[in-house]
Design an enzyme around this catalytic site. Structure first.
Site, mmCIF file in Angstrom:
data_model
loop_
_atom_site.group_PDB
_atom_site.id
_atom_site.type_symbol
_atom_site.label_atom_id
_atom_site.label_comp_id
_atom_site.label_asym_id
_atom_site.label_seq_id
_atom_site.Cartn_x
_atom_site.Cartn_y
_atom_site.Cartn_z
ATOM 1 C CB CYS A 186 -0.925 -0.018 1.219
ATOM 2 S SG CYS A 186 -1.955 1.444 1.350
ATOM 3 C CB CYS B 89 -0.669 2.600 4.086
ATOM 4 S SG CYS B 89 -2.094 1.844 3.328
ATOM 5 C CG ASP B 90 3.204 1.227 4.352
ATOM 6 O OD1 ASP B 90 2.713 1.683 5.398
ATOM 7 O OD2 ASP B 90 3.066 0.052 3.991
#
Ligand code: NAP
Length: 308
Positions: free
Chosen positions: A136, A139-140
């Site tokens: 992701c 997200c990261d």
């Protein structure tokens, strides 16, 4: 013992399930939507969606599903968190079993449990998840400011997420097993035009190495057989999806990859069981077709309930 009986239970709260739920709530059916985590599905991991009609400037995946949820709630759709671990279809009434032991009955069922990211299945991958291995970018990505990162895959997910990563990383190397991308042309053009994106064609990752964090990748050129190492701080893996069907037995027909087979009316082979969205067999997985299938699944369930 069954806790309650519903007209319709919907398993999964992504765009397909939320749409089916909104239609069912508007039709005043006694409906329940069950979602393992919070509603949204895979779209939550999509930073920006620019091909969902009605949003000419685009919209974040998070906001889009949040709005879908709000719309369904406005019509009174009950949404409950719970992981479905089994379904019993032996009687005309269906039963849904949850991980916490609860059991709900229903006369019709909509399967909309979506799909999850595939793993690359190479040494080092599982050990280094969260330590440089990610599925992701949304997200990261911010953890990889000024880093050299790799993205594996050649589909829409890989190329769109690579573009997103260019906001943070100093270099993004797309590693693809062929010499042609599968992603939509406009997305390909953007990636080709990006100064931060490089491509490694005909190449596969054979190992992810690092002591406590990702440090380098072992690569093999599938055409020449040449092997090499590539130093990176992060690797983002987007090599397709697998259906979330672990709770479904052999009684529901699936394709060879496990995706549920549903016809144009979203009927499965079991009367009263309908399926929609990414969990189903199809070539093209989009929010736009998931919502259409969700509406269809609810309509067909309503007709089924009327005639039974
Ligand atoms: P996908 O389209 O199935 O692409 C998977 C990619 O991973 C392919 O390029 C494939 O290579 C590669 N691959 C598969 N297994 C591999 C392995 N073991 N090692 C190395 N590479 C491997 O998956 P996706 O990109 O996640 O997209 C899934 C669906 O969602 C698609 O229908 C896509 O269009 C849709 N989607 C749409 C949007 C959007 O419209 N905004 C965004 C994201 C996803 P090959 O090409 O050689 O098969």
């Amino acid at each position: 013992m069954q806790q309650e009986m519903y007209d319709l239970i919907i398993i999964g709260g992504g765009p397909a399930g939320l749409t089916a739920g909104m239609y069912a709530a508007r039709a005043r059916m006694k409906v329940l939507l069950l979602e393992k985590l919070s509603p949204g599905g895979q779209v939550l991991n999509t930073e920006w969606i620019e091909n969902y009609p009605g949003f000419p400037e685009g919209i974040s995946g998070f906001e889009l599903v949040d709005r879908m949820k709000e719309q369904a709630l406005r019509f009174g759709l009950p949404i409950e968190s719970g992981e479905v671990t089994g379904i019993n279809l032996s009687d005309s009434e269906k039963e849904v079993v949850l991980a916490d032991g609860k059991r709900y009955g229903c006369r019709a069922l909509v399967i909309a449990s979506g799909a999850s990211w595939n793993k690359l299945k190479v040494p080092g991958e599982v050990e280094l998840i969260g330590k440089g291995v990610s599925y992701c970018a949304t997200c990261d990505g911010p953890f990889f400011r000024d880093a050299v990162t790799a993205v594996v895959g050649g589909g829409d997910s890989a190329v769109e997420e690579a573009l997103f990563l260019t906001r943070f990383a100093k270099k993004v190397i797309i590693i693809h097993r062929r010499d042609e991308l599968r992603a939509t042309k406009i997305v390909q053009e953007r990636a080709m035009a990006s100064e931060k994106i490089e491509f490694l064609w005909n190449t596969v990752v054979t190992e992810i190495q690092g002591d406590g964090k990702v440090e380098r990748l072992s690569l093999r050129n599938v055409k020449t057989g040449d092997v090499s190492d590539l130093e990176v701080e992060g690797i983002f893996i987007f090599v397709g999806v697998v259906p979330n069907t672990g709770y479904i037995g052999a009684e529901i027909e699936k394709d060879e990859r496990g995706f549920v087979i549903a016809n144009l009316y979203r009927e499965t082979n079991v009367p009263g069981v309908f399926a929609c969205g990414d969990v189903t067999h199809k070539d093209f997985r989009q929010v736009a077709n998931a919502v259409g299938e969700g509406a269809n699944a609810c309509y067909s369930a309503e007709k089924y309930l009327e005639s039974h």
